[in-house]
Design a protein around this motif. Structure first.
Motif, PDB file in Angstrom:
ATOM      1  N   TRP A 106       0.729  -1.241   0.126  1.00 39.34           N
ATOM      2  CA  TRP A 106      -0.122   0.170  -0.120  1.00 39.34           C
ATOM      3  C   TRP A 106       0.888   1.245   0.098  1.00 39.34           C
ATOM      4  O   TRP A 106       1.959   1.242   0.490  1.00 39.34           O
ATOM      5  N   HIS A 113       5.378   5.049   0.741  1.00 44.07           N
ATOM      6  CA  HIS A 113       4.919   3.770   0.743  1.00 44.07           C
ATOM      7  C   HIS A 113       4.358   3.659   2.256  1.00 44.07           C
ATOM      8  O   HIS A 113       4.606   4.436   3.127  1.00 44.07           O
ATOM      9  N   GLN A 156      -3.545   3.687  -1.842  1.00 44.51           N
ATOM     10  CA  GLN A 156      -3.497   2.880  -2.961  1.00 44.51           C
ATOM     11  C   GLN A 156      -2.866   1.356  -2.984  1.00 44.51           C
ATOM     12  O   GLN A 156      -2.047   1.505  -2.184  1.00 44.51           O
ATOM     13  N   CYS A 157      -3.657   0.474  -3.384  1.00 41.66           N
ATOM     14  CA  CYS A 157      -3.112  -0.800  -3.123  1.00 41.66           C
ATOM     15  C   CYS A 157      -2.544  -1.364  -4.500  1.00 41.66           C
ATOM     16  O   CYS A 157      -2.803  -0.883  -5.654  1.00 41.66           O
ATOM     17  N   THR A 158      -1.633  -2.319  -4.418  1.00 39.42           N
ATOM     18  CA  THR A 158      -0.714  -2.834  -5.468  1.00 39.42           C
ATOM     19  C   THR A 158      -0.737  -4.203  -5.151  1.00 39.42           C
ATOM     20  O   THR A 158      -0.310  -4.818  -4.039  1.00 39.42           O
ATOM     21  N   ARG A 160       1.082  -7.670  -6.903  1.00 38.02           N
ATOM     22  CA  ARG A 160       2.059  -8.138  -8.018  1.00 38.02           C
ATOM     23  C   ARG A 160       2.501  -9.603  -7.769  1.00 38.02           C
ATOM     24  O   ARG A 160       2.157 -10.447  -6.675  1.00 38.02           O
ATOM     25  N   THR A 184       2.007  -6.449 -12.240  1.00 37.04           N
ATOM     26  CA  THR A 184       1.703  -5.662 -11.130  1.00 37.04           C
ATOM     27  C   THR A 184       0.470  -4.691 -11.556  1.00 37.04           C
ATOM     28  O   THR A 184       0.379  -4.277 -12.543  1.00 37.04           O
ATOM     29  N   VAL A 244      -2.647  -2.333  -9.911  1.00 41.51           N
ATOM     30  CA  VAL A 244      -2.838  -1.161  -8.942  1.00 41.51           C
ATOM     31  C   VAL A 244      -4.229  -0.763  -8.823  1.00 41.51           C
ATOM     32  O   VAL A 244      -5.024  -0.746  -9.672  1.00 41.51           O
ATOM     33  N   ASN A 248       2.716  -2.354 -15.314  1.00 42.68           N
ATOM     34  CA  ASN A 248       3.010  -2.750 -14.147  1.00 42.68           C
ATOM     35  C   ASN A 248       3.250  -1.782 -13.043  1.00 42.68           C
ATOM     36  O   ASN A 248       4.127  -1.546 -12.146  1.00 42.68           O
ATOM     37  N   GLY A 249       2.438  -0.707 -13.034  1.00 40.96           N
ATOM     38  CA  GLY A 249       2.488   0.431 -12.299  1.00 40.96           C
ATOM     39  C   GLY A 249       3.548   1.606 -12.253  1.00 40.96           C
ATOM     40  O   GLY A 249       3.451   2.567 -11.753  1.00 40.96           O
ATOM     41  N   GLN A 301      -1.912  -0.355 -17.006  1.00 39.49           N
ATOM     42  CA  GLN A 301      -2.676   0.575 -16.403  1.00 39.49           C
ATOM     43  C   GLN A 301      -3.014   1.751 -17.474  1.00 39.49           C
ATOM     44  O   GLN A 301      -2.199   2.410 -17.929  1.00 39.49           O
ATOM     45  N   ASN A 353      -6.963  -1.648 -15.114  1.00 42.09           N
ATOM     46  CA  ASN A 353      -5.793  -2.521 -15.385  1.00 42.09           C
ATOM     47  C   ASN A 353      -6.388  -3.468 -16.416  1.00 42.09           C
ATOM     48  O   ASN A 353      -7.397  -3.962 -16.299  1.00 42.09           O
TER      49      ASN A 353
END
Length: 1283
Positions: free
Chosen positions: A67, A73, A108-110, A112, A117, A119, A384-385, A418, A431
């Motif tokens: 997150w 981070h 924001q959530c990631t 992977r 990845t 998001v 991948n973000g 994305q 995504n």
């Protein structure tokens, strides 16, 4: 540059297939992460509960989660109150001991794994707030009546904004109207205030939905005063100055309270709700209307709230932009305001977000991120973000605005891309992964799945598949003879097979085959097409009387393989829980119906696939309730006004009201009908009579019946007065020759008008007396005047009298005194004979004075003295003909011809008859004779018969002779030529010769006088066929009686085996039977069916006599045909009679036959001894008259033998023709044991012939013929038939 653009365009077309047919990757295959669930972008939390921020994703291998908070981070390990759920990215924040606002921010959530990845959106966490109202003291608001007023609410700002409403101290909503309404901002607006608006509890409430709390503003007091009250209240504060000295508030044209000015503007986002309001003040209260200046309002999306003051449009689109005009108007004028609406749009997808892309190595594909908005949004890509421009270079990837193109992809190039679309009003983040796989095809739809669909409906059969490259789907049915492509099948891009209109023939097994370059896979599914559920007989509208039962039928047809469920609803809800409601398989019965049972009843038949429903309404009717509230008004001397209130009519309109009264003075306890009025009226003017104690009641009538009576009204007494009418039906007549009886119909108690009712009776002799003689009598109905002349006219009057006066002048009636018997007879009596049955008499009328009464008419007494024929007896029976009225002649009909008559005439009146005139005589001439008394047929022979008759009973003159006519009748009842015979008057029989044998004849006989021939009598008879049957024999033959046209030649013969009944029948009926009964017995007829035969053997008891007849019956509606009855006597012991057996020639014949038989026996005996096998045994009969017996098969001896076929008689014969001469016919009887030539001998001399009795051939119309070989027995039978 142009060439590159053409190449790119061709590539786009080539790659379109992968865009359309994106696949769902099974989770057992490697794939990048896909976020499946996340919290909303704007996430308002309740500060009293733990915070849960959702983030769920799938992938292979399962993804890991991290997150960020406010762009940096978010280290969960450093936050003791924050935990992450296992195998999930969802955060749970324990806020116990913490403030929720500490965790506000943008998260924001990631997710992977090794393939890419994904998001989430930016999730903005905010704490909901419901602040308290600032404490304030609201001063009372005093306003003048008629002015406008605004009560401000101004709640504290909350998150989200609160819901506003106004209530009083009792938590009841304040009433609103087009005059008083709440604005969108929560303020309460009065277009003009009234006196009743004064109150001290105007309270504004704010409800905060997230925390479910309600905040309350301090109550506001409003006092509405008129001008005088305001001056008195406020003068003390302003040194007695008249504060409001101007005139009271007058009516005024409208003006807007909100919005202000002639125009305003408003912005709304696409897809949201547009609300515009216009609130105006004015007196009288203005009305609000809305229009769109540049177009029409969208009818389906538009509504009006707050008494038309708010215009609401849902799901706003760009077409809703433009100018809107609200108009406020009353009778003094109007005012307008224009609102200019601008529609903006946050980014929105045009064809949906980008789809995941699965590619095989060296394949091509597209990721498209197509969106729109106002203003036009910008599009950015990330992989991948990481922004795509910062990602590692990939030659197989190319980015152009909203599209990413992939060409000749390689293994290991899987990633998550994305797409971010944004403008000033919002953003979209999506995504989409690119997964490079090599995978043979598989079908994801379960095997052997059964699809069920209703006939004539759409059928969709799934074949969800996966493979890389993308598999190609083909469908087969049953035998796999050909692919399913084209009508009636439609193959969709996702592999689904559609049958647009399914029929029974489409049922069966379907095979789905998925192919790609790496393999093939097939799956079997089944389609079952079911019959639809249909209601065949729908429930019908019912009108039922309360207390009775009603039944709704609902007959349904459904597919037998589906389990149906019948449900009944009342007014779209469940049936009442009442045992009166009885639900059967196809009906609903309601017993003892009550009014609450009214409504709409719906039967619904459900199956697992479909349903059908039908509704019907039930109306409960009943007799109306009794009227109430009877009231007497406008009371007058002879009338009164009655009013009442109708009762409930129970769904059946009242047709009329019946008003009754009780007279407690004259007829206590008896109610009488007074008048009727239509059912639409509730008042009636009642005409009353004097001297009555009235009590009234009212009944209502509808189509069901009469109501119960209302409660009686109060008593209303009328004052007495003199009679206003006299008795009716005044009559005068005499019961004796010297009296006059005067009668009338007395008045009723209601008509008496007062006490002491009497009658003044007056009379005088018409045209003789001038003065009236009168007498007053009590309340009776007649008076007798004595000593009157006989039958003289009188004038009569009867007048009613009571203690308060006399009735009106009575009308004059007329009558006569009593009658006496006439004293004179008619004179100058004459008679004129017109014909043999009619005479006319004349007389002079009797003078009126001699009649001594009212002339009724004349009576003619006449009688037949005797017939002029010497054979007829003496007659003295008198007859009377009455001629009513003043007649002087009359006709005497129905006279007997050739007779002597006497007559006299008398006059009669109401008292009786006068003396008779001197008797006179006259003779009637001859007439035609009557029908002969009888006609019988006797002595029928082959060609002749005898007719016997008796003369007519009524000869009506001297007979001059008879006429006989006759004609033959064939089997079809057709008549032949007529022959006529004239016979003298002194004959009573005749024998007709030269007739055809066995023929039916019809005879007609009539008598004649000099005046002509009379009516004829008819009879039928048949000439016989066999003359021998007429002669006496040993049998008791029934007497031949006249027969009906259907039967002929009916006879009987009694023998040892029974009584044989023979006949001939010409009728068309097929059902023929013999009926018999013991003579002089009261038992029922016994019946034996003999269809198709001409004879029948009856088993009758010996020593009894029977009545026997034949019956033919046709259709049930036709009368049966009966033959004449036979009287058959069965003797106790069969008697022997002398017949042909005593004749010499017959004895010689029998001896010859006996000699031939003896020779035959000797030959048989010799042959038997020669062979050594058959000893001859000779039998001799012990009787005086020995009978020869037929040979037995075993010893060549003679034994008894018979054949049932031999008992059938010849047609028309009266005796059986079985080839034997029975004992009843001859003392010597022989048995026919075979035809000549049939008997043969074996080599050893044994006799092997067949012994059988053969029937003699039937007689034909031409005579007797036979094809038999000559034999003694046949010769005897032939001879016997002619004797």
């Amino acid at each position: 540059m142009m060439e590159r653009r053409r190449t790119d365009a061709a590539l786009l077309v080539l790659l379109l297939g992968h865009l359309i047919s994106a696949l769902e990757v099974p989770l057992d295959l490697p794939q990048p992460p896909t976020i499946t669930h996340q919290s909303p972008k704007d996430y308002i939390i309740d500060p009293r509960e733990n915070i849960i921020i959702h983030c769920e994703a799938k992938g292979k291998p399962h993804p890991s989660f991290s997150w960020t908070r406010n762009g940096t981070h978010f280290d969960i390990d450093q936050e003791p109150k924050v935990t992450m759920r296992p195998r999930s990215g969802t955060l749970v924040v324990d806020i116990s001991g913490e403030k929720a606002e500490h965790y506000e921010g943008v998260y924001q959530c990631t997710a992977r794994n090794e393939h890419g990845t994904a998001v989430s959106n930016n999730i903005v966490i905010r704490q909901s707030r419901s602040p308290l109202w600032s404490k304030e003291r609201n001063e009372p608001i005093v306003v003048q009546e008629g002015v406008s007023l605004v009560l401000q609410c101004r709640p504290p700002a909350g998150l989200p904004p609160p819901i506003i409403f106004w209530m009083d101290n009792n938590f009841q909503r304040l009433p609103q109207s087009n005059r008083v309404s709440q604005a969108l901002n929560g303020d309460l607006y009065f277009s003009n205030v009234l006196k009743e608006d004064s109150r001290n509890d105007y309270i504004c409430y704010a409800r905060f939905p997230h925390t479910q709390t309600i905040q309350q503003k301090q109550p506001i007091t409003v006092r509405v005063l008129n001008l005088d009250a305001i001056n008195e209240t406020m003068a003390a504060f302003y040194n007695d100055t008249d504060l409001f000295s101007e005139a009271p508030v007058d009516e005024r044209k409208p003006s807007f309270l909100i919005p202000s000015g002639p125009s305003s503007s408003k912005m709304v986002l696409r897809g949201q709700v547009l609300e515009m309001e216009c609130i105006a003040e004015g007196l009288p209260t203005p009305d609000i209307s809305w229009t769109k200046v540049s177009g029409e309002l969208p009818a389906k999306r538009t509504s009006f709230l707050h008494y038309h003051k708010t215009l609401r449009i849902v799901n706003v689109s760009e077409s809703d932009s433009g100018d809107y005009r609200c108009t406020a108007g009353n009778r003094l004028g109007s005012v307008h305001h224009t609102i200019r609406v601008a529609v903006k749009a946050a980014p929105y997808w045009i064809s949906g977000p980008p789809k995941n892309l699965v590619l095989a190595p060296r394949e091509t594909g597209l990721l498209i991120c197509r969106a729109s908005g106002t203003p036009k949004p910008t599009i950015t890509w990330a992989m991948n973000g990481i922004p795509i421009e910062n990602s590692p270079k990939d030659l197989s990837r190319k980015v152009e605005d909203d599209t990413v193109m992939f060409t000749d992809v390689q293994s290991g190039s899987s990633a998550v891309y994305q797409c971010n679309v944004s403008n000033e009003y919002g953003y979209l983040l999506s995504n989409a992964f690119v997964n490079v796989l090599s995978e043979p095809p598989r079908v994801l739809t379960p095997a052997n799945k059964v699809y069920q669909v209703i006939r004539n409906h759409q059928a969709l059969i799934d074949c969800s598949s996966f493979g890389s490259p993308i598999p190609k789907i083909t469908w087969f049915k049953d035998s796999r003879s050909s692919t399913l492509d084209g009508d009636p099948y439609i193959l969709h891009d996702n592999g689904t097979l559609e049958v647009h209109v399914a029929q029974a023939r489409n049922s069966g097994k379907y095979i789905c085959v998925a192919r790609n370059t790496l393999g093939i896979y097939e799956n079997h599914v089944y389609l079952e097409v079911k019959e639809p559920t249909r209601i065949l007989k729908q429930p019908e509208y019912k009108v039922v009387q309360r207390g009775r039962s009603v039944e709704f039928e609902c007959k349904v047809k459904h597919d037998p393989s589906l389990i149906p469920t019948m449900t009944w609803l009342k007014d779209n809800g469940e049936l009442p829980d009442d045992e009166r409601f009885i639900v059967d398989s196809d009906s609903l019965t309601i017993a003892d119906v009550v009014e609450s049972d009214e409504g709409v009843y719906t039967c619904i038949m459900n199956t697992t696939l479909d349903h059908d429903s039908a509704s019907a309404e039930l109306t409960v009717v009943d007799r109306p309730d009794a009227p109430t509230d009877l009231e007497l008004t406008d009371q007058r001397e002879k009338s009164v006004q009655l009013t009442w209130t109708p009762g409930d009519e129970h769904n059946s309109p009242i047709q009329k009201f019946l008003i009754q009264y009780e007279d407690s003075l004259h007829h206590r306890g008896h109610w009488h009908n007074l008048t009727e009025v239509p059912g639409t009226k509730t008042t009636a003017r009642l005409k009353l009579s004097p001297y009555v104690h009235y009590t009234f009641r009212v009944l209502a009538l509808n189509a069901v019946g009469l109501s119960h009576p209302s409660f009686p009204s109060r008593m209303y007494k009328t004052n007495p007065s003199g009679p206003d009418e006299n008795p009716t039906g005044v009559e005068g007549f005499g019961t004796e020759h010297d009296n006059l009886v005067i009668t009338w119909k007395p008045l009723s108690g209601l008509q008496s008008n007062g006490p002491g009712l009497q009658y003044k009776v007056m009379w005088r002799q018409k045209e003789v007396e001038k003065d009236w003689t009168s007498v007053t009598v009590a309340n009776v109905s007649k008076f007798v005047v004595s000593g009157t002349p006989t039958f003289v006219p009188y004038e009569l009057r009867v007048q009613a009298v009571n203690e308060y006066g006399v009735g009106p002048e009575p009308a004059i009636a007329h009558g006569h005194s009593g009658e006496d018997l006439p004293v004179a007879a008619p004179d100058n009596v004459q008679v004129l004979v017109l014909n043999s049955s009619l005479a006319e008499v004349h007389w002079d009328p009797v003078p009126p004075k001699a009649i001594r009464g009212r002339l009724k008419g004349y009576k003619v007494y006449y009688w037949r003295e005797r017939s002029l024929h010497k054979h007829n007896p003496h007659h003295v029976e008198k007859q009377i003909l009455t001629f009513s009225g003043n007649h002087s002649h009359g006709m005497l009909p129905g006279l007997h011809p050739f007779s002597l008559y006497s007559f006299n005439i008398r006059v009669y009146n109401g008292k009786g008859e006068g003396p008779a005139s001197p008797s006179q005589q006259f003779e009637t001439p001859e007439g035609v004779p009557g029908i002969p008394s009888s006609l019988t047929v006797t002595n029928p022979n082959l060609d002749s018969l005898t007719l016997e008759w008796a003369p007519p009973h009524d000869r009506n003159g001297r007979l001059t002779g008879y006429t006989l006519k006759y004609q033959p009748v064939n089997n079809s009842n057709e008549l032949g030529p007529v022959k006529e015979v004239a016979l003298p008057a002194n004959e009573t029989s005749v024998t007709l010769l030269n007739l055809k044998y066995s023929t039916r004849y019809k005879f007609y006989l009539n008598a004649k006088t000099v005046r002509g021939a009379g009516p004829a009598i008819s009879q039928e008879a048949v000439t016989i066929m066999d003359e021998a049957l007429i002669s006496p024999s040993a049998v008791d033959v029934g007497t031949v009686r006249p027969v009906t046209p259907a039967f002929g030649n009916v006879s009987s013969s009694v023998g040892e085996d029974g009584t044989l009944i023979s006949w001939e029948y010409w009728g068309p009926e097929k059902n023929v039977y013999v009926e018999y009964i013991v003579e002089n017995s009261e038992e029922e007829w016994q019946k034996e069916y003999v269809n198709g035969s001409q004879n029948y053997m009856l088993k009758l008891k010996e020593g009894l006599s029977y009545r026997v007849r034949l019956v033919a019956k046709g259709h049930s509606d036709q009368a049966p045909h009966h033959s004449e009855e036979l009287v058959v006597t069965v003797p106790a012991v069969a008697s022997r009679q002398v017949d042909i057996a005593t004749q010499g020639w017959f004895i010689g014949l029998m001896c010859a036959i006996a000699l031939l038989i003896l020779i035959l026996l000797i030959i048989c005996f010799i042959q038997r001894n020669k062979g050594g096998k058959y000893p001859v045994k000779e039998k001799e009969d012990a009787h005086t008259d020995p009978e020869f017996q037929p040979m037995k098969d075993d010893d060549c001896t003679f034994g008894e033998y018979s054949d049932n076929e031999d008992h059938k008689p010849l047609k028309g014969s009266r005796t059986p023709s079985n080839g034997t001469v029975k004992r009843d016919d001859s003392d010597d009887s022989l048995v026919d044991y075979g035809e000549g030539g049939d008997g043969q001998f074996n080599e050893d001399g044994s006799f092997i012939g067949q012994y059988s009795g053969k029937s003699a051939s039937r007689e034909t119309a031409e005579g007797h013929e036979s094809s038999e070989a000559p034999s003694p027995i046949n010769a005897m039978n032939s001879l016997n038939s002619f004797v």
